[in-house]
Design a protein around this motif. Structure first.
Motif, PDB file in Angstrom:
ATOM      1  N   GLY A  20       6.631  69.142  -7.724  1.00  0.00           N
ATOM      2  CA  GLY A  20       7.109  69.753  -6.558  1.00  0.00           C
ATOM      3  C   GLY A  20       8.408  70.850  -6.571  1.00  0.00           C
ATOM      4  O   GLY A  20       8.955  71.627  -5.853  1.00  0.00           O
ATOM      5  N   ASN A  24       9.841  74.826  -6.920  1.00  0.00           N
ATOM      6  CA  ASN A  24      10.707  75.202  -5.787  1.00  0.00           C
ATOM      7  C   ASN A  24      11.927  75.434  -6.381  1.00  0.00           C
ATOM      8  O   ASN A  24      13.386  75.712  -5.395  1.00  0.00           O
ATOM      9  CB  ASN A  24      10.457  74.026  -4.739  1.00  0.00           C
ATOM     10  N   ARG A 105       5.006  63.050   2.481  1.00  0.00           N
ATOM     11  CA  ARG A 105       5.203  64.158   2.340  1.00  0.00           C
ATOM     12  C   ARG A 105       6.259  64.938   1.559  1.00  0.00           C
ATOM     13  O   ARG A 105       6.967  65.034   1.734  1.00  0.00           O
ATOM     14  CB  ARG A 105       4.644  64.954   3.517  1.00  0.00           C
ATOM     15  N   PHE A 106       5.588  65.228   0.528  1.00  0.00           N
ATOM     16  CA  PHE A 106       6.314  66.135  -0.379  1.00  0.00           C
ATOM     17  C   PHE A 106       7.154  66.862   0.841  1.00  0.00           C
ATOM     18  O   PHE A 106       8.284  67.100   0.484  1.00  0.00           O
ATOM     19  CB  PHE A 106       5.116  66.770  -1.367  1.00  0.00           C
ATOM     20  N   GLU A 107       6.808  67.823   1.496  1.00  0.00           N
ATOM     21  CA  GLU A 107       7.039  69.405   2.137  1.00  0.00           C
ATOM     22  C   GLU A 107       8.407  68.009   2.690  1.00  0.00           C
ATOM     23  O   GLU A 107       9.024  68.752   3.134  1.00  0.00           O
ATOM     24  CB  GLU A 107       6.305  69.667   3.471  1.00  0.00           C
ATOM     25  N   GLU A 108       8.144  66.990   3.672  1.00  0.00           N
ATOM     26  CA  GLU A 108       9.368  65.867   4.106  1.00  0.00           C
ATOM     27  C   GLU A 108      10.450  65.661   3.495  1.00  0.00           C
ATOM     28  O   GLU A 108      11.899  66.084   3.559  1.00  0.00           O
ATOM     29  CB  GLU A 108       9.000  65.255   4.526  1.00  0.00           C
ATOM     30  N   LEU A 110      10.870  67.225   0.220  1.00  0.00           N
ATOM     31  CA  LEU A 110      11.491  68.759   0.452  1.00  0.00           C
ATOM     32  C   LEU A 110      12.743  69.676   1.408  1.00  0.00           C
ATOM     33  O   LEU A 110      13.644  69.439   0.595  1.00  0.00           O
ATOM     34  CB  LEU A 110      11.312  70.006  -0.128  1.00  0.00           C
ATOM     35  N   ALA A 111      12.555  69.233   1.690  1.00  0.00           N
ATOM     36  CA  ALA A 111      13.879  69.841   4.094  1.00  0.00           C
ATOM     37  C   ALA A 111      14.350  68.669   3.381  1.00  0.00           C
ATOM     38  O   ALA A 111      15.345  69.105   3.832  1.00  0.00           O
ATOM     39  CB  ALA A 111      12.722  69.322   4.404  1.00  0.00           C
ATOM     40  N   GLN A 175       3.124  70.006  14.119  1.00  0.00           N
ATOM     41  CA  GLN A 175       4.404  69.746  13.208  1.00  0.00           C
ATOM     42  C   GLN A 175       5.006  67.555  13.774  1.00  0.00           C
ATOM     43  O   GLN A 175       4.912  67.135  13.293  1.00  0.00           O
ATOM     44  CB  GLN A 175       5.314  70.607  13.495  1.00  0.00           C
ATOM     45  N   HIS A 179       4.532  64.508  11.724  1.00  0.00           N
ATOM     46  CA  HIS A 179       5.495  63.600  11.083  1.00  0.00           C
ATOM     47  C   HIS A 179       5.772  62.438  11.537  1.00  0.00           C
ATOM     48  O   HIS A 179       6.416  61.197  11.297  1.00  0.00           O
ATOM     49  CB  HIS A 179       7.302  64.687  11.261  1.00  0.00           C
TER      50      HIS A 179
END
Length: 219
Positions: A20, A24, A105-108, A110-111, A175, A179
């Motif tokens: 991941g 990015n 969650r990968f999105e979190e 990454l953020a 969203q 979360h």
């Protein structure tokens, strides 16, 4: 492009995070035990470390302690299956900059990686999120205003933490639900609106702005 050290002994998770991050644009190095994590971090050149606590040979707490004792100020995000408040507090007080529990969650992740890399040159006080005159202590789970300290419930804390990690960004109700409450929560529920009203009562009506038709943002 940032260089990230991933210290994780579960190969499946390490591979998931590495793929991941590489997708990015980050350069990654993966190690599977605490001794290798410390030795690699000491060599230097990394912009951030993602550190599991349950590493073999030397656990994550020991790695973090040795890093900070050696004056290695590289930002550290702890990623672990341990979810007790005691472990969270120990990690943050030991010098970690952030703390995420598995599953995640990968999105979190990454953020949070991007946030720490943006603030890496001027490292914030460990365990405290700030925006204007509002601060949130991740160890005590209390919010502070110039005139008072505010106690929060677990959900209020999670919601305020989300806002403080995305100041000025509009967060949709869906969203926020994902979360703070999880994807299995009823998307038609008005629970987000209820908790936003509660935070406004505790922190001030103007702190969280309603963006009609879109969601909320920390103003």
């Amino acid at each position: 492009m940032g260089r990230i050290l991933i210290a994780e002994d579960e190969q499946r998770i390490a591979s998931f995070v590495e793929k991941g991050l590489r997708a990015n644009g980050f350069a990654t190095t993966v190690v599977g035990d605490g001794d290798a994590a410390l030795a690699t971090a000491i060599v230097g050149g990394f912009d951030l470390v993602i550190l599991d606590l349950g590493l073999p040979l030397r656990d994550g707490f020991a790695v973090l302690h040795s890093m900070r004792a050696a004056k290695i100020e590289t930002p550290v995000i702890i990623l672990t299956a341990r979810d007790s408040v005691r472990d969270t507090v120990a990690g943050l007080e030991g010098g970690a900059d952030d703390y995420m529990t598995k599953p995640f969650r990968f999105e979190e992740l990454l953020a949070r990686v991007r946030l720490r890399l943006r603030t890496g040159e001027a490292r914030p006080e460990a365990g405290v999120l700030r925006h204007g005159s509002l601060s949130l202590d991740l160890r005590t789970r209390r919010a502070s205003l110039p005139e008072s300290t505010v106690d929060l419930t677990a959900r209020e804390f999670a919601l305020l933490e989300l806002f403080l990690r995305h100041p000025g960004q509009v967060l949709a109700r869906e969203q926020i639900l994902a979360h703070v409450w999880g994807y299995d929560f009823d998307p038609g529920s008005n629970v987000v609106d209820v908790y936003v009203r509660t935070l406004r009562r505790k922190l001030g009506q103007s702190r969280i702005e309603t963006v009609r038709g879109m969601g909320y943002r920390l103003s």
